[in-house]
Design a protein around this motif. Structure first.
Motif, PDB file in Angstrom:
ATOM      1  N   PHE A  81     -10.090   8.347  13.818  1.00 53.71           N
ATOM      2  CA  PHE A  81      -9.848   7.278  14.773  1.00 53.71           C
ATOM      3  C   PHE A  81     -10.124   7.405  16.125  1.00 53.71           C
ATOM      4  CE2 PHE A  81      -7.091   4.409  17.549  1.00 53.71           C
ATOM      5  CZ  PHE A  81      -7.588   3.360  17.024  1.00 53.71           C
ATOM      6  N   ILE A  82      -9.483   8.375  16.601  1.00 55.26           N
ATOM      7  CA  ILE A  82      -9.669   8.910  18.230  1.00 55.26           C
ATOM      8  C   ILE A  82     -10.976   9.103  18.387  1.00 55.26           C
ATOM      9  CG2 ILE A  82      -8.842  10.139  19.896  1.00 55.26           C
ATOM     10  CD1 ILE A  82      -6.627   8.143  19.306  1.00 55.26           C
ATOM     11  N   ALA A  83     -11.693   9.773  17.738  1.00 52.92           N
ATOM     12  CA  ALA A  83     -13.108  10.312  18.027  1.00 52.92           C
ATOM     13  C   ALA A  83     -14.169   9.336  17.792  1.00 52.92           C
ATOM     14  CB  ALA A  83     -13.410  11.605  17.224  1.00 52.92           C
ATOM     15  N   ARG A  84     -13.899   8.546  16.902  1.00 51.97           N
ATOM     16  CA  ARG A  84     -15.020   7.463  16.261  1.00 51.97           C
ATOM     17  C   ARG A  84     -14.541   6.058  16.235  1.00 51.97           C
ATOM     18  NH1 ARG A  84     -16.676  11.695  11.946  1.00 51.97           N
ATOM     19  NH2 ARG A  84     -17.625  13.406  13.445  1.00 51.97           N
ATOM     20  N   GLY A  85     -13.460   5.731  16.508  1.00 48.98           N
ATOM     21  CA  GLY A  85     -12.943   4.604  16.313  1.00 48.98           C
ATOM     22  C   GLY A  85     -12.764   3.991  14.623  1.00 48.98           C
ATOM     23  N   GLN A  86     -12.611   4.836  13.886  1.00 50.40           N
ATOM     24  CA  GLN A  86     -12.516   4.232  12.577  1.00 50.40           C
ATOM     25  C   GLN A  86     -11.169   4.084  12.205  1.00 50.40           C
ATOM     26  OE1 GLN A  86     -14.276   7.730  10.326  1.00 50.40           O
ATOM     27  NE2 GLN A  86     -16.639   7.113  10.868  1.00 50.40           N
ATOM     28  N   GLN A  87     -10.876   2.803  11.645  1.00 53.39           N
ATOM     29  CA  GLN A  87      -9.694   2.241  11.111  1.00 53.39           C
ATOM     30  C   GLN A  87      -9.896   2.384   9.581  1.00 53.39           C
ATOM     31  OE1 GLN A  87      -9.728  -1.649  13.196  1.00 53.39           O
ATOM     32  NE2 GLN A  87      -7.482  -0.936  13.854  1.00 53.39           N
ATOM     33  N   SER A  88      -8.491   2.436   8.890  1.00 51.27           N
ATOM     34  CA  SER A  88      -8.753   2.459   7.419  1.00 51.27           C
ATOM     35  C   SER A  88      -8.480   1.196   6.956  1.00 51.27           C
ATOM     36  CB  SER A  88      -7.386   3.260   6.951  1.00 51.27           C
ATOM     37  OG  SER A  88      -6.195   2.697   7.344  1.00 51.27           O
ATOM     38  N   GLU A  89      -8.754   0.615   5.911  1.00 52.69           N
ATOM     39  CA  GLU A  89      -8.617  -0.723   5.415  1.00 52.69           C
ATOM     40  C   GLU A  89      -7.245  -1.115   5.277  1.00 52.69           C
ATOM     41  OE1 GLU A  89     -10.800  -2.954   4.825  1.00 52.69           O
ATOM     42  OE2 GLU A  89     -12.202  -1.628   5.406  1.00 52.69           O
ATOM     43  N   GLU A  90      -6.292  -0.120   5.013  1.00 55.40           N
ATOM     44  CA  GLU A  90      -4.820  -0.583   5.053  1.00 55.40           C
ATOM     45  C   GLU A  90      -4.428  -0.858   6.499  1.00 55.40           C
ATOM     46  OE1 GLU A  90      -0.609   1.686   4.185  1.00 55.40           O
ATOM     47  OE2 GLU A  90      -2.450   2.846   3.547  1.00 55.40           O
ATOM     48  N   THR A  91      -5.074  -0.026   7.612  1.00 53.62           N
ATOM     49  CA  THR A  91      -4.522  -0.289   8.966  1.00 53.62           C
ATOM     50  C   THR A  91      -4.953  -1.875   9.130  1.00 53.62           C
ATOM     51  OG1 THR A  91      -4.473   2.006   9.597  1.00 53.62           O
ATOM     52  CG2 THR A  91      -4.800   0.252  11.583  1.00 53.62           C
TER      53      THR A  91
END
Length: 116
Positions: free
Chosen positions: A98-108
């Protein structure tokens, strides 16, 4: 800049009679770019698996998530004891991504949508 991207982690607080009590934590509203550089270094260590054994790598992930991402919202011990063992390393790695690439999980994404 009012709608900044955030991430979430869910930790087990206690187990009562077979029921799990959890708490969800959101990242701070603002995370400085300098944290990305640290996450990239950590990601490189993970991908190259250099110098560090697996236990040391997990310790670095725990330290980074507790102190650099969530900035003391929970302790390293609470993080270690609050993650389900089979998923723990993946959960920690997703926080770094998330920090390195901005990827969020679907749950988030679902949690944040409900919260707004």
């Amino acid at each position: 800049m009012a709608n900044l991207k955030r991430n979430m982690i869910e930790l087990v607080k206690e187990v009562k009679e077979g029921e799990i009590v959890t708490e969800k934590y959101l990242t701070p509203v603002f995370i400085p770019l300098s944290t990305v550089y640290q996450a990239i270094d950590l990601t490189n260590d993970i991908e190259k698996n250099t110098k560090l054994n697996e236990k040391e790598l997990i310790e670095k992930l725990i330290d980074f998530v507790a102190n650099n991402i969530y900035k003391g919202k929970f302790t390293k011990v609470e993080l270690t004891n609050g993650l389900h063992a089979p998923d723990a390393v993946q959960t920690l790695y997703e926080q770094i991504l998330f920090i390195a690439r901005g990827q969020q999980s679907e749950e988030t994404k679902k949690f944040l949508a409900k919260k707004n």
